[in-house]
Design an enzyme around this catalytic site. Structure first.
Site, short mmCIF file in Angstrom:
data_model
loop_
_atom_site.label_atom_id
_atom_site.label_comp_id
_atom_site.label_asym_id
_atom_site.label_seq_id
_atom_site.Cartn_x
_atom_site.Cartn_y
_atom_site.Cartn_z
N TYR A 171 1.15 -3.05 12.26
CA TYR A 171 1.52 -1.67 11.92
C TYR A 171 0.31 -0.78 12.13
O TYR A 171 -0.68 -0.88 11.39
CB TYR A 171 2.01 -1.63 10.47
CG TYR A 171 2.37 -0.29 9.88
CD1 TYR A 171 2.62 0.83 10.66
CD2 TYR A 171 2.48 -0.15 8.49
CE1 TYR A 171 2.96 2.05 10.08
CE2 TYR A 171 2.83 1.04 7.90
CZ TYR A 171 3.07 2.14 8.70
OH TYR A 171 3.41 3.34 8.12
N LYS A 223 4.68 -2.10 14.93
CA LYS A 223 5.22 -0.79 14.55
C LYS A 223 4.21 0.25 15.02
O LYS A 223 3.14 0.38 14.45
CB LYS A 223 5.44 -0.72 13.04
CG LYS A 223 5.91 0.64 12.54
CD LYS A 223 6.03 0.66 11.02
CE LYS A 223 6.39 2.04 10.50
NZ LYS A 223 6.44 2.08 9.02
#
Length: 293
Positions: free
Chosen positions: A135, A163
């Protein structure tokens, strides 16, 4: 792990007025998302106020979510930390209680180097046999995981995707172009998610999905199928929500919106505060435009 594609809701953590976690509301939200077609539920991430829940609460939210989902939808457990040891401990717990994978944010505040970022994620993946989604959100963490670091980590067994929450479509395009087979690129920015998926991305980790889960799932399905006309139509219908759910610090706008929809109470933990009157006007207008209230 069965590949995760489509709409991944970055779920809020419902709370009572005294700040305690509202577990009945959490269970109800999980049921609603399953009914609406959400493809995966991410708990205790940024939108889930991971920064202010205690370690015990963090673990209990994961456990309750897995237990209640009963395999009906994959549960992605937020297990990131700016301490590698803490992230490993959270990941071990997530595996013990049956989470399907974890979301691991770039370490925040202590500003690690690219080598430090690489070793952090590699250590987590090697310590616990549970799939990891990276992420990258430099707007919150300050540290920015660079392209070459992502590609190095894409070769580490157990790390299945990222992400990508910079909102920079060019960066996302290069990642999609260079990523090895089996490594997935997900959007972490609702406003640009449709473009990322039309370029070949694998889904969207979404704040907007908190309040419009069915439409976000339909948007992801259309975009990943290359149906640009349908994806564009749904995207434009949600455009105001994408913007207004960040008119103030998230997840305050999303929680207020959900309170207006009767889904949870409108409480966040300090240092966040509830949505202001001005923000309520903006978010309310977006909800009405979308036909959600």
């Amino acid at each position: 792990m069965t590949p995760i594609v489509g709409s991944i809701v970055a779920l809020v953590t419902p709370m009572h007025e005294d700040g305690s976690v509202d577990y009945p509301a959490l269970r109800a939200l999980i049921d609603w998302h399953i009914a609406e077609g959400t493809d995966c539920i991410a708990v205790v991430g940024t939108t889930g106020e991971s920064a202010t829940v205690t370690v015990d609460e963090h673990c209990e939210i994961i456990r309750v979510s897995v237990e209640h989902a009963k395999g009906r939808v994959p549960i992605m457990a937020g297990a990131g930390a700016n301490s590698t040891a803490e992230a490993i401990n959270l990941t071990r717990y997530a595996k013990e209680v049956g989470a399907d994978c974890t979301l691991q944010v770039v370490p925040y505040y202590n500003k690690p180097s690219q080598e430090g970022i690489y070793r952090h994620f590699k250590a987590i993946a090697e310590a616990v046999d549970l799939p990891v989604m990276l992420y990258n959100v430099p707007g919150r963490t300050v540290a920015d995981m660079q392209h070459d670091t992502v590609l190095r980590l894409a070769e580490v067994p157990g790390i299945f995707g990222i992400k990508e929450a910079t909102g920079n479509i060019e960066r996302a395009a290069w990642l999609i172009r260079h990523a090895p087979k089996g490594f997935s690129i997900y959007s972490g920015d609702d406003g640009t998610a449709v473009a990322l998926m039309l370029l070949g991305g694998h889904g969207n980790v979404s704040v907007t999905a908190n309040v419009a889960p069915r439409r976000m799932q339909q948007l992801c399905k259309a975009a990943m199928a290359g149906d640009a006309a349908t994806a564009r139509e749904i995207h434009f219908s949600l455009l105001s929500l994408h913007r207004q759910l960040f008119c103030e610090a998230s997840p305050a706008p999303a929680k207020w919106a959900l309170s207006q929809m009767g889904r949870c109470q409108n409480f966040v933990r300090l240092p966040l505060v509830e949505l202001t009157a001005a923000g309520q006007v903006q978010v309310g207008a977006a909800l009405r435009e979308c036909g959600l209230i």
